[in-house]
Design a protein around this motif. Structure first.
Motif, PDB file in Angstrom:
ATOM      1  N   GLU A  10       0.837  -1.205   0.000  1.00 49.72           N
ATOM      2  CA  GLU A  10       0.000   0.000   0.000  1.00 49.72           C
ATOM      3  C   GLU A  10       0.872   1.256   0.000  1.00 49.72           C
ATOM      4  N   ASP A  11       1.923   1.259   0.829  1.00 47.08           N
ATOM      5  CA  ASP A  11       2.847   2.402   0.855  1.00 47.08           C
ATOM      6  C   ASP A  11       3.565   2.564  -0.484  1.00 47.08           C
ATOM      7  N   LEU A  12       3.994   1.452  -1.070  1.00 45.65           N
ATOM      8  CA  LEU A  12       4.676   1.504  -2.367  1.00 45.65           C
ATOM      9  C   LEU A  12       3.757   2.045  -3.459  1.00 45.65           C
ATOM     10  N   SER A  13       2.487   1.699  -3.384  1.00 42.83           N
ATOM     11  CA  SER A  13       1.541   2.133  -4.415  1.00 42.83           C
ATOM     12  C   SER A  13       1.300   3.641  -4.373  1.00 42.83           C
ATOM     13  N   LYS A  14       1.687   4.286  -3.286  1.00 42.31           N
ATOM     14  CA  LYS A  14       1.519   5.739  -3.160  1.00 42.31           C
ATOM     15  C   LYS A  14       2.688   6.519  -3.764  1.00 42.31           C
ATOM     16  N   LEU A  15       3.768   5.808  -4.113  1.00 46.96           N
ATOM     17  CA  LEU A  15       4.912   6.483  -4.725  1.00 46.96           C
ATOM     18  C   LEU A  15       4.554   6.929  -6.134  1.00 46.96           C
ATOM     19  N   ASN A  16       5.138   8.039  -6.555  1.00 47.47           N
ATOM     20  CA  ASN A  16       4.874   8.577  -7.883  1.00 47.47           C
ATOM     21  C   ASN A  16       5.525   7.682  -8.942  1.00 47.47           C
ATOM     22  N   PRO A  17       4.717   7.014  -9.782  1.00 47.10           N
ATOM     23  CA  PRO A  17       5.282   6.094 -10.773  1.00 47.10           C
ATOM     24  C   PRO A  17       5.973   6.804 -11.938  1.00 47.10           C
ATOM     25  N   TYR A  18       5.853   8.125 -12.008  1.00 45.16           N
ATOM     26  CA  TYR A  18       6.489   8.873 -13.090  1.00 45.16           C
ATOM     27  C   TYR A  18       7.938   9.227 -12.772  1.00 45.16           C
ATOM     28  N   GLU A  19       8.358   8.957 -11.536  1.00 37.65           N
ATOM     29  CA  GLU A  19       9.752   9.201 -11.152  1.00 37.65           C
ATOM     30  C   GLU A  19      10.520   7.887 -11.273  1.00 37.65           C
ATOM     31  N   GLN A  20      11.631   7.944 -12.004  1.00 40.75           N
ATOM     32  CA  GLN A  20      12.414   6.740 -12.283  1.00 40.75           C
ATOM     33  C   GLN A  20      12.923   6.060 -11.019  1.00 40.75           C
ATOM     34  N   LYS A  21      13.383   6.845 -10.042  1.00 45.34           N
ATOM     35  CA  LYS A  21      13.922   6.236  -8.818  1.00 45.34           C
ATOM     36  C   LYS A  21      12.842   5.455  -8.074  1.00 45.34           C
ATOM     37  N   ASN A  22      11.602   5.910  -8.141  1.00 38.99           N
ATOM     38  CA  ASN A  22      10.508   5.185  -7.494  1.00 38.99           C
ATOM     39  C   ASN A  22      10.241   3.860  -8.198  1.00 38.99           C
ATOM     40  N   ARG A  23      10.181   3.886  -9.534  1.00 35.98           N
ATOM     41  CA  ARG A  23       9.966   2.646 -10.288  1.00 35.98           C
ATOM     42  C   ARG A  23      11.091   1.652 -10.028  1.00 35.98           C
ATOM     43  N   GLU A  24      12.310   2.171 -10.013  1.00 41.32           N
ATOM     44  CA  GLU A  24      13.479   1.325  -9.778  1.00 41.32           C
ATOM     45  C   GLU A  24      13.416   0.669  -8.395  1.00 41.32           C
ATOM     46  N   PHE A  25      13.106   1.490  -7.384  1.00 43.42           N
ATOM     47  CA  PHE A  25      13.020   0.953  -6.026  1.00 43.42           C
ATOM     48  C   PHE A  25      11.932  -0.113  -5.928  1.00 43.42           C
ATOM     49  N   ARG A  36      10.715  -2.037  -8.262  1.00 47.80           N
ATOM     50  CA  ARG A  36      11.153  -3.250  -8.950  1.00 47.80           C
ATOM     51  C   ARG A  36      12.148  -4.041  -8.105  1.00 47.80           C
ATOM     52  N   LEU A  37      13.140  -3.338  -7.568  1.00 50.63           N
ATOM     53  CA  LEU A  37      14.166  -4.010  -6.772  1.00 50.63           C
ATOM     54  C   LEU A  37      13.592  -4.583  -5.482  1.00 50.63           C
ATOM     55  N   PHE A  38      12.725  -3.822  -4.840  1.00 45.24           N
ATOM     56  CA  PHE A  38      12.188  -4.247  -3.545  1.00 45.24           C
ATOM     57  C   PHE A  38      11.244  -5.445  -3.681  1.00 45.24           C
ATOM     58  N   THR A  39      10.433  -5.460  -4.714  1.00 50.47           N
ATOM     59  CA  THR A  39       9.427  -6.518  -4.845  1.00 50.47           C
ATOM     60  C   THR A  39       9.917  -7.707  -5.668  1.00 50.47           C
ATOM     61  N   ARG A  40      11.095  -7.599  -6.251  1.00 49.34           N
ATOM     62  CA  ARG A  40      11.623  -8.673  -7.100  1.00 49.34           C
ATOM     63  C   ARG A  40      11.744  -9.981  -6.311  1.00 49.34           C
ATOM     64  N   GLY A  41      11.046 -10.972  -6.757  1.00 52.20           N
ATOM     65  CA  GLY A  41      11.129 -12.283  -6.121  1.00 52.20           C
ATOM     66  C   GLY A  41      10.174 -12.497  -4.960  1.00 52.20           C
ATOM     67  N   ALA A  42       9.401 -11.497  -4.604  1.00 52.51           N
ATOM     68  CA  ALA A  42       8.465 -11.671  -3.485  1.00 52.51           C
ATOM     69  C   ALA A  42       7.549 -12.867  -3.766  1.00 52.51           C
ATOM     70  N   THR A  43       7.403 -13.729  -2.760  1.00 51.41           N
ATOM     71  CA  THR A  43       6.671 -14.975  -2.931  1.00 51.41           C
ATOM     72  C   THR A  43       5.829 -15.251  -1.688  1.00 51.41           C
ATOM     73  N   GLU A  44       4.593 -15.676  -1.920  1.00 46.47           N
ATOM     74  CA  GLU A  44       3.748 -16.082  -0.787  1.00 46.47           C
ATOM     75  C   GLU A  44       4.203 -17.436  -0.284  1.00 46.47           C
ATOM     76  N   LEU A  45       4.188 -17.586   1.031  1.00 48.03           N
ATOM     77  CA  LEU A  45       4.530 -18.849   1.680  1.00 48.03           C
ATOM     78  C   LEU A  45       3.304 -19.370   2.413  1.00 48.03           C
ATOM     79  N   THR A  46       3.140 -20.667   2.389  1.00 46.78           N
ATOM     80  CA  THR A  46       2.092 -21.281   3.197  1.00 46.78           C
ATOM     81  C   THR A  46       2.721 -22.400   4.010  1.00 46.78           C
ATOM     82  N   LEU A  47       2.243 -22.556   5.205  1.00 46.61           N
ATOM     83  CA  LEU A  47       2.727 -23.624   6.074  1.00 46.61           C
ATOM     84  C   LEU A  47       2.040 -24.922   5.682  1.00 46.61           C
TER      85      LEU A  47
END
Length: 157
Positions: free
Chosen positions: A59-74, A76-87
């Motif tokens: 939710e916080d990430l979605s509030k970043l301005n997508p027109y700024e390159q540094k925001n898009r880059e961050f 991409r890097l932050f969410t890269r590989g995010a995976t749901e886990l289940t027990l």
């Protein structure tokens, strides 16, 4: 807000599964229903978030301005590989090989789960212990810099 405490020594099995320690599982009472999300950390470790915590981050990430390159880059890097886990029925989670490889964690290795507020850092035991090889005086200096008077809030607290 979730307040997780503790450090837990674990072992990754031959299939990349991690048994969640029962004392940690007790701190995550709805984990079977809500789930977890794992992702890369900022250093050579992984981070496991309770799903509700991850949703707040997104939710916080979605509030970043997508027109700024540094925001898009961050994002991409932050969410890269995010995976749901289940027990599974025995309390194990399967850690994705791609994430394990990205931080140098091998199958059948010893791990440390280090709780930090609302997340769990996943380190190889060797890397985690190396973090604390510094002289204790360095910790005192760091504490003064981070928590010292110069960082007091404006309201004086």
């Amino acid at each position: 807000m979730v307040q997780l405490l503790g450090e837990f020594d674990c072992k990754l099995d031959a299939k990349g599964r991690l048994m969640v320690p029962s004392s940690l599982k007790k701190q995550l009472p709805n984990v079977e229903q809500e789930g977890l999300v794992i992702n890369r950390g900022f250093e050579k470790h992984l981070v496991i978030y309770p799903k509700k915590v991850w949703e707040k981050i997104v939710e916080d990430l979605s509030k970043l301005n997508p027109y700024e390159q540094k925001n898009r880059e961050f994002i991409r890097l932050f969410t890269r590989g995010a995976t749901e886990l289940t027990l599974d029925a025995t309390g194990r989670v399967n850690l994705p090989n791609s994430l394990l490889e990205s931080v140098g964690i091998e199958i059948n290795t010893e791990l440390v789960l280090a709780c930090q507020f609302d997340k769990i850092e996943v380190w190889s035991k060797k890397s985690y212990e190396a973090l604390f090889d510094k002289d204790p005086a360095d910790f005192a200096l760091l504490a003064a810099e981070v928590m010292g008077d110069k960082n007091r809030r404006e309201d004086g607290k």
